[in-house]
Each structure stands twice: as C-alpha cells, then as structure tokens.
Design a protein around this motif. Structure first.
Motif, PDB file in Angstrom:
ATOM      1  N   THR A  82       0.868  -1.008   0.031  1.00 20.80           N
ATOM      2  CA  THR A  82      -0.057   0.063   0.110  1.00 20.80           C
ATOM      3  C   THR A  82       0.912   1.183  -0.134  1.00 20.80           C
ATOM      4  O   THR A  82       1.900   1.403   0.766  1.00 20.80           O
ATOM      5  CB  THR A  82      -0.946  -0.115   1.110  1.00 20.80           C
ATOM      6  N   VAL A  83       0.771   2.169  -0.787  1.00 21.82           N
ATOM      7  CA  VAL A  83       1.274   3.250  -1.120  1.00 21.82           C
ATOM      8  C   VAL A  83       0.624   4.754  -0.814  1.00 21.82           C
ATOM      9  O   VAL A  83      -0.517   4.650  -1.131  1.00 21.82           O
ATOM     10  CB  VAL A  83       2.061   3.500  -2.587  1.00 21.82           C
ATOM     11  N   TYR A  84       1.393   5.636   0.049  1.00 18.20           N
ATOM     12  CA  TYR A  84       0.998   6.700   0.342  1.00 18.20           C
ATOM     13  C   TYR A  84       1.711   7.884  -0.226  1.00 18.20           C
ATOM     14  O   TYR A  84       2.764   7.562  -0.278  1.00 18.20           O
ATOM     15  CB  TYR A  84       0.746   6.773   2.203  1.00 18.20           C
ATOM     16  N   SER A  85       1.144   9.075  -0.290  1.00 20.06           N
ATOM     17  CA  SER A  85       2.049  10.019  -0.869  1.00 20.06           C
ATOM     18  C   SER A  85       1.731  11.248  -0.041  1.00 20.06           C
ATOM     19  O   SER A  85       0.436  11.788  -0.019  1.00 20.06           O
ATOM     20  CB  SER A  85       1.635  10.330  -2.478  1.00 20.06           C
ATOM     21  N   THR A  86       2.825  11.802   0.620  1.00 18.24           N
ATOM     22  CA  THR A  86       2.612  12.967   1.373  1.00 18.24           C
ATOM     23  C   THR A  86       3.369  14.259   0.974  1.00 18.24           C
ATOM     24  O   THR A  86       4.769  13.880   0.724  1.00 18.24           O
ATOM     25  CB  THR A  86       3.018  12.662   3.020  1.00 18.24           C
ATOM     26  N   TRP A  87       2.951  15.365   0.685  1.00 19.66           N
ATOM     27  CA  TRP A  87       3.854  16.196   0.392  1.00 19.66           C
ATOM     28  C   TRP A  87       4.325  17.106   1.694  1.00 19.66           C
ATOM     29  O   TRP A  87       3.428  17.378   2.673  1.00 19.66           O
ATOM     30  CB  TRP A  87       3.052  17.338  -0.408  1.00 19.66           C
TER      31      TRP A  87
END
Length: 119
Positions: free
Chosen positions: A21-26
């Motif tokens: 599972t991949v999350y992306s946070t700036w």
C-alpha cells in the motif's frame, strides 16, 4: 473494462506474491525550519507483485494476449486482489515489457507488477 485473466485453477496469483500500500505526502519546509504536510491524494494506492510459475502454454498465451491487448502500461483493467477478493477497477501494468521464461515443458514463468491508478 477487461478483468485480469485467471489461471486454469481459477486463481489470480500464486505464492509467493506481494502486495504493498502506497501513500504520498507532500512536505513543505519553511525558511524558519518549520514544516507543513498534507496528503497528495485522498486514499492509498495499491501495488501487487504477481510471480507466476509452472504455467502451461495456454496460460502463458492468455497472459501474453491480455498484456498485448492492454498495450502494456497504457491500458486499464480490473484486478481482483488475491488476498481479500476486492475488485479494483482502475489498474494497469507497471511495465511495457512482459518476459516469459521457460524452465521446462509446460513450465513457463513470468513476473508482473500491477498498480492501482488514481481515479
């Protein structure tokens, strides 16, 4: 939308298989040293590593035909998660190449990475 092909046993994948599972946070950093963070997309995206072994010629042909029909990573298809049977509508291959090795008669092997796309 076309579903990912099943093996003659009815399975989608064989063990060992992997899922992530991949999350992306700036992360924005300020001159004073502070940080601000927020998610780049509203939900997690999934990736599956499907390592298929001991495939028959018919199974290899079905996978190759499906891969060619989807034009590698350009296409979109349905994929059923082998762990929980959830069907994800917007998936694609992560590569434009699909190598099949023959380890003997009726013993094809391939490795496929499938990713869920953002809607």
């Amino acid at each position: 939308m076309n579903p990912f092909p099943r093996l003659k046993s009815g399975a989608i994948a064989q063990y060992p298989a992997g899922r992530r599972t991949v999350y992306s946070t700036w992360v924005g950093q300020f001159v004073g040293g502070g940080e601000q963070r927020f998610r780049e997309y509203p939900s997690a995206l999934r990736r599956w590593l499907i390592d298929l072994r001991m495939l028959t010629a018919a199974e290899v042909a079905a996978i190759r035909e499906f891969f060619a029909g989807e034009q590698g990573r350009a296409g979109m298809f349905q994929f059923e998660d082998p762990w929980d049977a959830t069907v994800y509508e917007n998936c694609s291959f992560e590569s434009d190449e699909n190598e099949v090795r023959w380890e003997g008669e009726e013993m094809g092997r391939t490795r496929i990475v499938i990713r869920q796309n953002r809607n």
